[in-house]
Design a protein around this motif. Sequence first.
Motif, short mmCIF file in Angstrom:
data_model
loop_
_atom_site.label_atom_id
_atom_site.label_comp_id
_atom_site.label_asym_id
_atom_site.label_seq_id
_atom_site.Cartn_x
_atom_site.Cartn_y
_atom_site.Cartn_z
N ARG A 28 0.91 -1.44 0.05
CA ARG A 28 0.03 0.06 0.01
C ARG A 28 0.87 1.15 0.19
NH1 ARG A 28 2.50 1.81 3.26
NH2 ARG A 28 2.53 1.79 5.36
N GLY A 33 -2.77 10.75 6.05
CA GLY A 33 -3.52 10.13 7.25
C GLY A 33 -2.25 9.17 7.91
N GLU A 34 -1.14 10.00 8.45
CA GLU A 34 0.02 9.18 8.76
C GLU A 34 0.09 9.18 10.49
OE1 GLU A 34 1.12 6.73 6.83
OE2 GLU A 34 1.98 8.15 5.61
N HIS A 35 0.18 8.03 11.23
CA HIS A 35 0.34 8.13 12.56
C HIS A 35 -0.89 8.65 13.21
CE1 HIS A 35 4.32 6.68 13.10
NE2 HIS A 35 4.69 7.38 11.92
N ASP A 37 -4.00 5.97 12.51
CA ASP A 37 -4.52 4.72 12.48
C ASP A 37 -4.62 4.17 13.95
OD1 ASP A 37 -1.85 3.73 12.30
OD2 ASP A 37 -2.49 2.11 10.94
N TYR A 38 -3.66 4.31 14.68
CA TYR A 38 -3.68 3.76 16.21
C TYR A 38 -4.24 4.54 17.13
CZ TYR A 38 0.75 6.26 16.10
OH TYR A 38 1.94 7.13 15.97
N GLY A 174 -0.95 -0.30 13.56
CA GLY A 174 -2.23 -0.19 13.44
C GLY A 174 -2.85 -0.84 12.46
N SER A 175 -4.18 -0.60 12.26
CA SER A 175 -5.14 -1.18 11.25
C SER A 175 -4.87 -0.91 9.54
CB SER A 175 -6.49 -1.22 11.45
OG SER A 175 -6.87 0.07 11.73
N MET A 176 -4.28 0.36 9.42
CA MET A 176 -4.27 0.51 7.80
C MET A 176 -3.75 -0.28 6.95
SD MET A 176 -2.40 3.89 6.09
CE MET A 176 -0.89 3.89 6.91
N ASP A 177 -2.67 -0.93 7.18
CA ASP A 177 -1.73 -1.60 6.08
C ASP A 177 -2.78 -2.86 5.71
OD1 ASP A 177 -0.06 0.36 6.58
OD2 ASP A 177 1.47 -0.87 7.63
N LEU A 221 9.79 -1.31 11.71
CA LEU A 221 8.63 -0.77 12.64
C LEU A 221 8.98 -1.53 14.17
CD1 LEU A 221 5.17 -0.75 11.02
CD2 LEU A 221 6.72 0.97 11.36
N TYR A 226 9.03 3.56 16.03
CA TYR A 226 7.59 3.83 15.89
C TYR A 226 6.78 3.40 17.07
CZ TYR A 226 3.23 2.14 13.76
OH TYR A 226 2.09 1.90 13.41
N GLY A 350 5.33 4.87 8.19
CA GLY A 350 5.63 5.03 9.47
C GLY A 350 6.96 5.98 9.44
C1 GLA Z 1 3.22 1.88 9.62
C2 GLA Z 1 2.09 1.23 10.47
C3 GLA Z 1 0.66 1.71 10.03
C4 GLA Z 1 0.58 3.14 10.63
C5 GLA Z 1 1.54 3.77 9.73
C6 GLA Z 1 2.04 5.36 10.02
O1 GLA Z 1 2.86 1.58 8.33
O2 GLA Z 1 1.92 -0.39 10.00
O3 GLA Z 1 -0.27 0.83 11.05
O4 GLA Z 1 0.45 3.47 11.68
O5 GLA Z 1 2.93 3.25 9.93
O6 GLA Z 1 0.63 6.01 9.44
#
Ligand code: GLA
Length: 395
Positions: A28, A33-35, A37-38, A174-177, A221, A226, A350
């Motif tokens: 992806r 929208g960075e940092h 998701d958590y 977090g859940s994004m990836d 990460l 991170y 990240g």
């Molecule tokens: C990494 C994590 C994601 C997210 C990004 C920062 O890719 O796996 O969950 O936190 O960093 O946006």
Amino acid sequence: MTPAERAVAGFLETYGTAPCITAVAPGRVNLIGEHTDYQGGLVLPVAADLRTAVAAGPAGGGIVKACSGLFPDPVSFDPGSLSPGNPIEGWGRYVAGIAWALYSSGMAVPGADIYIESDIPPGSGLSSSAALEVAVGMALSAMAGSVSWDESSLRSLAGFCQLGENEYCGVPCGSMDHLAACLGVSGSALLLDCRTLEASPVPIPGDLSIVVCDSGERHDLSTAGYPGRQAEAAAALASLGTRRPEVQSLRDAVPEDLVILEEALAAAGAPASEAVRLVGRARHIIEENRRVRLAAEALGRGDGASMGRLMRESHDSLRDLYGVSTPGLDALVEAAMALPGCFGARLTGGGFGGSVVCLVETGGVEGFLAAMSAFLPGGARLVRPSGGAAIERIG
Ligand code: GLA
């Protein structure tokens, strides 16, 4: 050859028979929208046309064995005897992590031979590990029984992959990836709400192109940066919570909360430098969520200039307030922004290395790619927003 074709060929050569299933999952590229998701926030990733493929077939003895053209040593394990306290080391932990999560959920994870191939450069900030987990998870689930892959089963696969990465691999992502890898929509970005897990496709107009530039600085990460940022965001939330208990995640916080946070930190006797840092982390998250909403609107109306401005602001905030950029990433952003037709650029993922994503006018994208490739060790590539994980070929 595509990764799926290479995985099938590798499987044949390694195991002397054809695989029964091949699952493919994308990396992806997060547009903005960075940092967030958590902290239950908003993100706007695209699933990339860079993919990991897993060819799999049944194996006796209940053992999962994985080989790959990308990594030297094969891994093998009994899914029932995996333990988060004693994870497999190296790349195999991602394979074991999703097997552990599926097994812990009650799935009868079958013995399987697996062969893995990928186009996603590891450590480049494009979520190679999420793609690996999703492709392995899809292949093992399909071998365990018939699954119809709809939005709900894909969403729960994403959840198991995140669980495996958090609990088994010890990476607090977090859940994004995983959501982006599972739910990607061809030609669109995905507006993901990481609190409700709702996903809304935002079509990307043909006159806007996405280019990713790999800084060549590898990131990981699980190293301090991170998890440290996550802990700081949690500390800011906890401090704010002493005054505003209704704020359950920084997603719920509003700009006025920054003053309240400052007061709470001062009252708790936090050293000035720590207070400035934590307020900065919270400010980034609050403002980034707002930028994602605006960016989705801008993209939706084909307004590359506004979208690009928001991407640039996001990068500056990640550099100055969140402290996750590097001089190499900053230099890439500046170089990209100086070229004609580039609306915006920012680090993606990240941070602490990895890649920069650029939004470029399609008419000038060839020139942009040539100029950036000349500047870069790792090269620049055009990314086509693609569909999410799928079973590519059976039998
Ligand atoms: C990494 C994590 C994601 C997210 C990004 C920062 O890719 O796996 O969950 O936190 O960093 O946006």
